[in-house]
Design a protein around this motif. Structure first.
Motif, PDB file in Angstrom:
ATOM      1  N   LEU A  33     -35.262 -54.466  20.537  1.00  0.00           N
ATOM      2  CA  LEU A  33     -33.931 -55.014  20.329  1.00  0.00           C
ATOM      3  C   LEU A  33     -33.236 -54.207  19.249  1.00  0.00           C
ATOM      4  O   LEU A  33     -33.874 -53.730  18.311  1.00  0.00           O
ATOM      5  N   THR A  34     -31.941 -54.085  19.399  1.00  0.00           N
ATOM      6  CA  THR A  34     -31.186 -53.455  18.321  1.00  0.00           C
ATOM      7  C   THR A  34     -31.162 -54.446  17.152  1.00  0.00           C
ATOM      8  O   THR A  34     -31.414 -55.650  17.325  1.00  0.00           O
ATOM      9  N   ASP A  35     -30.856 -53.945  15.973  1.00  0.00           N
ATOM     10  CA  ASP A  35     -30.755 -54.828  14.811  1.00  0.00           C
ATOM     11  C   ASP A  35     -29.728 -55.920  15.065  1.00  0.00           C
ATOM     12  O   ASP A  35     -29.939 -57.082  14.707  1.00  0.00           O
ATOM     13  N   GLN A  36     -28.620 -55.542  15.692  1.00  0.00           N
ATOM     14  CA  GLN A  36     -27.568 -56.525  15.978  1.00  0.00           C
ATOM     15  C   GLN A  36     -28.042 -57.561  16.993  1.00  0.00           C
ATOM     16  O   GLN A  36     -27.787 -58.755  16.834  1.00  0.00           O
ATOM     17  N   LEU A  41     -29.660 -63.038  18.124  1.00  0.00           N
ATOM     18  CA  LEU A  41     -30.659 -63.958  18.654  1.00  0.00           C
ATOM     19  C   LEU A  41     -31.071 -64.968  17.586  1.00  0.00           C
ATOM     20  O   LEU A  41     -31.115 -66.169  17.844  1.00  0.00           O
ATOM     21  N   MET A  42     -31.359 -64.479  16.400  1.00  0.00           N
ATOM     22  CA  MET A  42     -31.808 -65.360  15.325  1.00  0.00           C
ATOM     23  C   MET A  42     -30.736 -66.377  14.932  1.00  0.00           C
ATOM     24  O   MET A  42     -31.063 -67.494  14.554  1.00  0.00           O
ATOM     25  N   SER A  43     -29.478 -66.000  15.040  1.00  0.00           N
ATOM     26  CA  SER A  43     -28.408 -66.937  14.692  1.00  0.00           C
ATOM     27  C   SER A  43     -28.083 -67.891  15.837  1.00  0.00           C
ATOM     28  O   SER A  43     -27.475 -68.937  15.622  1.00  0.00           O
TER      29      SER A  43
END
Length: 106
Positions: A33-36, A41-43
């Motif tokens: 996954l890209t950092d973004q 996803l985490m948010s």
């Protein structure tokens, strides 16, 4: 999970190992996954969901190992833990998709 159950009760240890490994390897946070994408996803999902999901995939890795070792007793124990994890997650985070699951009362 159904494939694992059938394989477990029929002594098909290789199928248990392969199917459990496939579940483990599908863990979204281990994908490229890209950092973004990871941040998005985490948010987008509750922290509790991530915790349960990580635990589920960790249990799957242990189940794969129990399959490779042909340890039916350990397979059953881990499968039961994975099932409890599924019920808890579905009951708490996707009860609209699975209205018959009520983890809090069971």
């Amino acid at each position: 999970m159904a494939t694992i159950h059938t394989a477990m009760v029929t002594g098909e240890h290789d199928t248990v190992a392969a199917s459990a490994q496939q579940i483990h390897d599908s863990f979204i946070l281990q994908q490229k996954l890209t950092d973004q994408d990871r941040k998005d996803l985490m948010s987008a999902v509750p922290k509790g969901f991530i915790k349960l999901d990580k635990e589920f995939h960790k249990l799957a890795a242990s189940l794969a190992e129990a399959g490779r070792k042909q340890n039916t007793k350990k397979q059953r124990q881990l499968y039961d833990e994975m099932t409890r994890n599924c019920i808890a997650c579905h009951g708490k985070y996707v009860s609209d998709r699975f209205p018959g699951v009520n983890a809090a009362k069971n």
